[in-house]
Design a protein around this motif. Structure first.
Motif, PDB file in Angstrom:
ATOM      1  N   HIS A   1       1.050  17.312   1.186  1.00  0.00           N
ATOM      2  CA  HIS A   1       1.468  15.962   0.777  1.00  0.00           C
ATOM      3  C   HIS A   1       2.814  15.642   1.428  1.00  0.00           C
ATOM      4  CE1 HIS A   1       2.247  13.031  -2.831  1.00  0.00           C
ATOM      5  NE2 HIS A   1       1.720  12.406  -1.796  1.00  0.00           N
ATOM      6  N   ALA A   2       2.865  14.583   2.194  1.00  0.00           N
ATOM      7  CA  ALA A   2       4.062  14.257   2.970  1.00  0.00           C
ATOM      8  C   ALA A   2       5.063  13.400   2.208  1.00  0.00           C
ATOM      9  CB  ALA A   2       3.661  13.545   4.261  1.00  0.00           C
ATOM     10  N   GLY A   3       4.737  13.025   0.980  1.00  0.00           N
ATOM     11  CA  GLY A   3       5.650  12.223   0.179  1.00  0.00           C
ATOM     12  C   GLY A   3       5.593  12.639  -1.265  1.00  0.00           C
ATOM     13  N   VAL A   4       5.993  11.745  -2.167  1.00  0.00           N
ATOM     14  CA  VAL A   4       5.861  11.976  -3.607  1.00  0.00           C
ATOM     15  C   VAL A   4       5.187  10.749  -4.210  1.00  0.00           C
ATOM     16  CG1 VAL A   4       7.837  13.528  -3.804  1.00  0.00           C
ATOM     17  CG2 VAL A   4       8.169  11.090  -4.127  1.00  0.00           C
ATOM     18  N   ASP A   5       4.525  10.954  -5.336  1.00  0.00           N
ATOM     19  CA  ASP A   5       3.811   9.887  -6.018  1.00  0.00           C
ATOM     20  C   ASP A   5       4.564   9.506  -7.287  1.00  0.00           C
ATOM     21  OD1 ASP A   5       1.861  10.101  -4.065  1.00  0.00           O
ATOM     22  OD2 ASP A   5       0.564  11.387  -5.279  1.00  0.00           O
ATOM     23  N   VAL A   6       5.194   8.330  -7.285  1.00  0.00           N
ATOM     24  CA  VAL A   6       5.940   7.844  -8.441  1.00  0.00           C
ATOM     25  C   VAL A   6       4.976   7.091  -9.356  1.00  0.00           C
ATOM     26  CG1 VAL A   6       7.800   6.326  -9.221  1.00  0.00           C
ATOM     27  CG2 VAL A   6       8.102   7.721  -7.167  1.00  0.00           C
ATOM     28  N   ILE A   7       4.892   7.517 -10.606  1.00  0.00           N
ATOM     29  CA  ILE A   7       3.948   6.929 -11.556  1.00  0.00           C
ATOM     30  C   ILE A   7       4.201   5.434 -11.704  1.00  0.00           C
ATOM     31  CG2 ILE A   7       3.201   6.921 -13.976  1.00  0.00           C
ATOM     32  CD1 ILE A   7       3.865   9.924 -14.045  1.00  0.00           C
ATOM     33  N   CYS A   8       3.113   4.658 -11.661  1.00  0.00           N
ATOM     34  CA  CYS A   8       3.230   3.201 -11.768  1.00  0.00           C
ATOM     35  C   CYS A   8       1.889   2.633 -12.215  1.00  0.00           C
ATOM     36  CB  CYS A   8       3.621   2.609 -10.416  1.00  0.00           C
ATOM     37  SG  CYS A   8       4.138   0.880 -10.481  1.00  0.00           S
ATOM     38  N   SER A   9       1.884   1.868 -13.280  1.00  0.00           N
ATOM     39  CA  SER A   9       0.645   1.276 -13.784  1.00  0.00           C
ATOM     40  C   SER A   9       0.136   0.194 -12.844  1.00  0.00           C
ATOM     41  CB  SER A   9       0.872   0.664 -15.172  1.00  0.00           C
ATOM     42  OG  SER A   9       1.282   1.646 -16.093  1.00  0.00           O
ATOM     43  N   ASP A  10      -1.169   0.074 -12.752  1.00  0.00           N
ATOM     44  CA  ASP A  10      -1.769  -0.983 -11.934  1.00  0.00           C
ATOM     45  C   ASP A  10      -1.221  -2.343 -12.370  1.00  0.00           C
ATOM     46  OD1 ASP A  10      -3.215   1.188 -11.094  1.00  0.00           O
ATOM     47  OD2 ASP A  10      -5.190   0.274 -11.394  1.00  0.00           O
ATOM     48  N   GLY A  11      -0.773  -3.120 -11.406  1.00  0.00           N
ATOM     49  CA  GLY A  11      -0.257  -4.459 -11.678  1.00  0.00           C
ATOM     50  C   GLY A  11       1.205  -4.514 -12.045  1.00  0.00           C
TER      51      GLY A  11
ATOM     52  N   MET B   1       2.226  -3.324  -8.039  1.00  0.00           N
ATOM     53  CA  MET B   1       1.326  -2.190  -7.865  1.00  0.00           C
ATOM     54  C   MET B   1      -0.106  -2.690  -7.716  1.00  0.00           C
ATOM     55  SD  MET B   1       0.971   1.099  -7.769  1.00  0.00           S
ATOM     56  CE  MET B   1      -0.537   2.076  -7.738  1.00  0.00           C
ATOM     57  N   LEU B   2      -0.841  -2.112  -6.776  1.00  0.00           N
ATOM     58  CA  LEU B   2      -2.230  -2.493  -6.533  1.00  0.00           C
ATOM     59  C   LEU B   2      -3.178  -1.754  -7.488  1.00  0.00           C
ATOM     60  CD1 LEU B   2      -2.065  -2.736  -2.646  1.00  0.00           C
ATOM     61  CD2 LEU B   2      -2.445  -4.616  -4.239  1.00  0.00           C
ATOM     62  N   PRO B   3      -4.447  -2.203  -7.597  1.00  0.00           N
ATOM     63  CA  PRO B   3      -5.373  -1.655  -8.599  1.00  0.00           C
ATOM     64  C   PRO B   3      -5.959  -0.293  -8.177  1.00  0.00           C
ATOM     65  CG  PRO B   3      -6.443  -3.397  -7.366  1.00  0.00           C
ATOM     66  CD  PRO B   3      -5.020  -3.375  -6.896  1.00  0.00           C
ATOM     67  N   MET B   4      -5.176   0.762  -8.352  1.00  0.00           N
ATOM     68  CA  MET B   4      -5.586   2.099  -7.926  1.00  0.00           C
ATOM     69  C   MET B   4      -6.810   2.611  -8.680  1.00  0.00           C
ATOM     70  SD  MET B   4      -3.193   5.466  -7.340  1.00  0.00           S
ATOM     71  CE  MET B   4      -2.462   4.763  -5.854  1.00  0.00           C
ATOM     72  N   GLN B   5      -6.939   2.213  -9.964  1.00  0.00           N
ATOM     73  CA  GLN B   5      -8.086   2.663 -10.749  1.00  0.00           C
ATOM     74  C   GLN B   5      -9.405   2.170 -10.167  1.00  0.00           C
ATOM     75  OE1 GLN B   5      -7.849   4.931 -13.255  1.00  0.00           O
ATOM     76  NE2 GLN B   5      -5.678   4.966 -12.700  1.00  0.00           N
ATOM     77  N   ARG B   6      -9.357   1.065  -9.444  1.00  0.00           N
ATOM     78  CA  ARG B   6     -10.571   0.541  -8.831  1.00  0.00           C
ATOM     79  C   ARG B   6     -11.076   1.462  -7.717  1.00  0.00           C
ATOM     80  NH1 ARG B   6      -9.967  -5.343  -6.416  1.00  0.00           N
ATOM     81  NH2 ARG B   6      -9.143  -5.667  -8.533  1.00  0.00           N
ATOM     82  N   VAL B   7     -10.136   2.147  -7.058  1.00  0.00           N
ATOM     83  CA  VAL B   7     -10.495   3.023  -5.938  1.00  0.00           C
ATOM     84  C   VAL B   7     -10.675   4.467  -6.397  1.00  0.00           C
ATOM     85  CG1 VAL B   7      -9.770   3.828  -3.650  1.00  0.00           C
ATOM     86  CG2 VAL B   7      -9.236   1.482  -4.370  1.00  0.00           C
ATOM     87  N   PHE B   8      -9.774   4.927  -7.298  1.00  0.00           N
ATOM     88  CA  PHE B   8      -9.818   6.304  -7.795  1.00  0.00           C
ATOM     89  C   PHE B   8      -9.827   6.278  -9.328  1.00  0.00           C
ATOM     90  CE2 PHE B   8      -7.378   6.637  -3.733  1.00  0.00           C
ATOM     91  CZ  PHE B   8      -8.316   7.366  -3.007  1.00  0.00           C
ATOM     92  N   PRO B   9     -10.978   6.031  -9.955  1.00  0.00           N
ATOM     93  CA  PRO B   9     -11.029   5.941 -11.425  1.00  0.00           C
ATOM     94  C   PRO B   9     -10.523   7.225 -12.084  1.00  0.00           C
ATOM     95  CG  PRO B   9     -13.087   5.183 -10.436  1.00  0.00           C
ATOM     96  CD  PRO B   9     -12.314   5.818  -9.342  1.00  0.00           C
TER      97      PRO B   9
END
Length: 318
Positions: free
Chosen positions: A214-224, A284-292
């Protein structure tokens, strides 16, 4: 004294951004997006009547409004032309005398001309000084229930006023903050995603596909959720990490203040121009739509592929 001040702070470098416009909004934060539209310059209008010709500075109904620079008032300005509860405003034309050492004003900056609407000014004519009370915010909720109440700020020449509303990037590295601002609303400590069935969010985590680390970090963020700039700098983009046009394949790069970072899985309000630390960057974009079922997050990646974790507030996912 004046000569020394003038040498140290020439007029063209004074007040390169405007003063606070609304009480309760010291950074002139710009309205994001709501069901009525978006507040950034050039935003599409729901009525398909062109682009947004100004910016919307967040301001609570009834709040005190201040002059962004010194100049001459003229008005009233009728934006809606229908006499509704917020159909009022004023124009300011001038350069903003930058300070006074004597009873005589000193040289001025190149001229500004701006219309501020959805406010009721204390007067429509005469001189006003930068930071002086200009009027009060009108009851926008009465006309548009649920909107983010705001002052519409429009340059008379229809250019973008955004860079004048936000603070100037600090000029010296020793004055820059090494800890970034909150990236996502609802996550004030920039907590990093832990592990879920799709993988882990920390820097260097193995990828399930076996394609390296993983080349970065994932900062938690709710869709929208609203996304903010972690530091001040220059925007460029779009950044496409998936290259397949899915619902989250968007992002932007910020370079400045000694940092360069890519933030992806977000939709920025714009891809170019200046932005200040803490200013609204997008949503934030709708990540749950792509990765439920994934922990929705913003992928934050340094341009040089180094670890950005030390610049983020450490969360329990780190």
């Amino acid at each position: 004294v004046f000569a020394n001040q003038l040498d140290a702070h020439p007029p063209q470098q004074q007040h390169r951004h405007w003063a606070q416009i609304c009480s309760g909004n010291p950074t002139n934060r710009i309205r994001g997006c709501d069901r009525y539209g978006c507040g950034h310059f050039g935003a599409d209008r729901h009525s398909n009547k062109g682009k947004h010709a100004g910016v919307d500075v967040v301001c609570a109904d009834g709040a005190t409004v201040y002059a962004p620079f010194s100049g001459q008032l003229s008005g009233p300005i009728r934006f809606f032309h229908n006499g509704n509860a917020i159909d009022d405003g004023v124009q300011i034309r001038g350069s903003g005398n930058w300070f006074f050492l004597t009873s005589l004003p000193l040289p001025s900056l190149p001229g500004y001309c701006v219309k501020l609407v959805c406010i009721h000014p204390i007067r429509y004519h005469g001189q006003i000084q930068r930071g002086q009370q200009l009027g009060r915010m009108l009851p926008m909720q009465r006309v548009f229930p649920g909107i983010t109440s705001h002052i519409h700020v429009e340059n008379c020449d229809h250019s973008d006023p955004t860079h004048l509303l936000t603070p100037v990037v600090p000029p010296f590295p020793q004055q820059q903050e090494t800890r970034w601002a909150t990236v996502c609303s609802g996550n004030p400590t920039n907590e990093i995603r832990g592990c879920d069935r799709y993988g882990c969010g920390y820097y260097g985590a193995p990828r399930h596909s076996g394609k390296g680390k993983h080349a970065g970090v994932d900062v938690i963020c709710s869709d929208g959720a609203t996304v903010y700039a972690p530091f001040s700098g220059q925007l460029s983009g779009p950044i496409k990490i998936f290259h397949n046009g899915n619902a989250i394949d968007d992002g932007v790069q910020i370079r400045g203040s000694g940092f360069c970072v890519k933030l992806v899985c977000i939709h920025p309000i714009r891809y170019n121009g200046r932005i200040s630390k803490g200013q609204i960057l997008g949503k934030m974009l709708p990540m749950q739509r792509v990765f439920p079922g994934i922990t929705s997050h913003i992928h934050v990646e340094n341009c040089d592929h180094s670890d950005p974790t030390p610049n983020l507030e450490r969360g329990k996912g780190q």
